[in-house]
Design an enzyme around this catalytic site. Structure first.
Site, short mmCIF file in Angstrom:
data_model
loop_
_atom_site.label_atom_id
_atom_site.label_comp_id
_atom_site.label_asym_id
_atom_site.label_seq_id
_atom_site.Cartn_x
_atom_site.Cartn_y
_atom_site.Cartn_z
N LYS A 192 4.99 0.96 82.33
CA LYS A 192 4.09 1.74 81.90
C LYS A 192 2.55 1.00 81.44
O LYS A 192 1.43 1.36 81.48
CB LYS A 192 4.53 2.49 80.51
CG LYS A 192 5.42 3.59 80.93
CD LYS A 192 5.99 4.17 79.56
CE LYS A 192 7.05 5.19 79.85
NZ LYS A 192 8.10 5.42 78.99
N GLN A 220 9.49 5.36 73.02
CA GLN A 220 10.16 5.11 74.05
C GLN A 220 11.95 5.45 73.71
O GLN A 220 12.26 5.22 72.54
CB GLN A 220 10.27 3.77 74.37
CG GLN A 220 11.03 3.30 75.81
CD GLN A 220 10.61 4.25 76.93
OE1 GLN A 220 9.23 4.13 77.19
NE2 GLN A 220 11.50 4.59 77.59
N ASP A 243 3.61 12.22 75.86
CA ASP A 243 4.79 12.80 76.60
C ASP A 243 5.23 14.02 76.46
O ASP A 243 6.10 14.77 76.97
CB ASP A 243 5.94 12.02 75.96
CG ASP A 243 6.31 10.61 76.66
OD1 ASP A 243 6.15 10.55 77.80
OD2 ASP A 243 7.28 10.06 76.08
#
Ligand code: NAP
Length: 289
Positions: free
Chosen positions: A59, A103, A126
């Protein structure tokens, strides 16, 4: 926009997720160049799960390419949940950070949902917090989860009609199966969810015009389970000795499907590209653009 579809010798079209993702990254980089500010993404990682560390470093690399500011907040496994949430709240309050992701997985001592829901909805890159999932549920999609968003793009790239199609999602996780089914429903597909309690998996998948396999069971979907001409999207990733293996038996299914995504090189790269796209959209919204 159908791009970069490779045809194999019998006419099934292999959907090249890597190429789609490359074009999306390039477009984002072009847009960022024209901005008078730098979009910022923060990644919070608790613990040292090796796969997560690889994902986080990918990322960061993606952010470098598109010229986003990115920062990784790595916290030790034993960090109390309240400390993780405080860190997220501090990031929520920063003007230079436009997108935040937590995460997963987090250590067992921490409630992953509580961490995700601590992210301000307008910074939820997200698209996994309850506000954004709620917006998806009521067909007011704002920030949608990255993997489902990438899947929809790949389906659209084939030119196949989603509206009126019969779409079968094998898998109903909150991360992939459920939201991709909702996105297909919002686009007027007739959606069937299959899972471990589904009685007749084969007869369900055989009727699918669009088949999304998000299970994590190598080669579960075989040629006899696929309707000729169907769009088959393989989300599954299992690490085997031979490398990454999908949920779809690619070699046999490509003889039957109209379109198929490979593993690797299908959905995975699109998930990464969609995170960049979500972050850019959030950044533009926060700057009133
Ligand atoms: P998950 O949370 O483990 O969910 C798996 C789903 O599959 C569950 O709904 C489960 O049913 C269902 N299932 C399991 N065995 C089945 C069977 N034999 N028949 C029918 N349904 C079955 O997994 P996930 O997070 O959704 O991820 C799914 C796969 O996608 C994994 O391999 C993961 O690594 C991969 N993935 C890839 C990406 C990417 O970017 N390419 C992103 C995310 C995930 P129940 O609900 O009944 O248990």
């Amino acid at each position: 926009m159908p791009v970069a579809l490779g045809h194999d010798e019998i006419g099934t079209k292999i959907i090249d997720g890597k190429e789609h993702a490359r074009l999306i990254r390039r477009e984002i980089r072009r847009q960022v160049r024209k901005l008078k500010f730098t979009p910022g993404l923060a990644v919070v990682q608790v613990g040292d799960d090796p796969a997560s560390t690889v994902y986080v470093s990918n990322k960061k690399k993606d952010c470098q390419y598109v010229r986003f500011h990115s920062e990784v907040h790595r916290m030790p496994t034993e960090t109390p949940q309240a400390t993780v949430i405080e860190r997220i709240q501090a990031l929520n309050n920063r003007e230079d950070i436009h997108g935040i992701i937590a995460q997963m997985p987090v250590p067992d001592s921490i409630d992953g949902d509580a961490v995700i829901n601590a992210i301000a909805p307008e910074k939820d890159a997200d698209g996994l917090n309850l506000v954004n999932l709620g917006n998806l549920l009521i067909n007011r999609e704002k920030t949608v989860p990255c993997t489902p968003a990438g899947i929809i793009r790949l389906i659209e790239s084939t030119g196949a009609e989603i509206e009126g199609s019969r779409a079968v999602c094998v898998g109903r996780s909150n991360l992939v199966g459920k939201p991709v089914g909702l996105m297909l429903l919002n686009r007027n597909a007739t959606v069937i969810y299959c899972h471990t309690r589904t009685r007749e998996l084969v007869s369900e998948t055989q009727q699918a015009d669009i088949l999304v396999a998000a299970v994590g069971s190598p080669n579960l979907i075989t040629a006899d389970m696929v309707k000729p001409g169907a769009v088959v999207i393989d989300v599954g990733i299992t690490i085997a000795e031979s490398g990454f293996v999908g949920d779809v038996d690619f070699e046999s299914v490509k003889e039957v499907a109209g379109y198929i995504t490979p593993v690797p090189g299908g959905v995975g790269p699109m998930t990464r590209a969609m995170l960049l796209e979500n972050t850019l959209k959030l950044a533009l919204a926060q700057r009133g653009k």
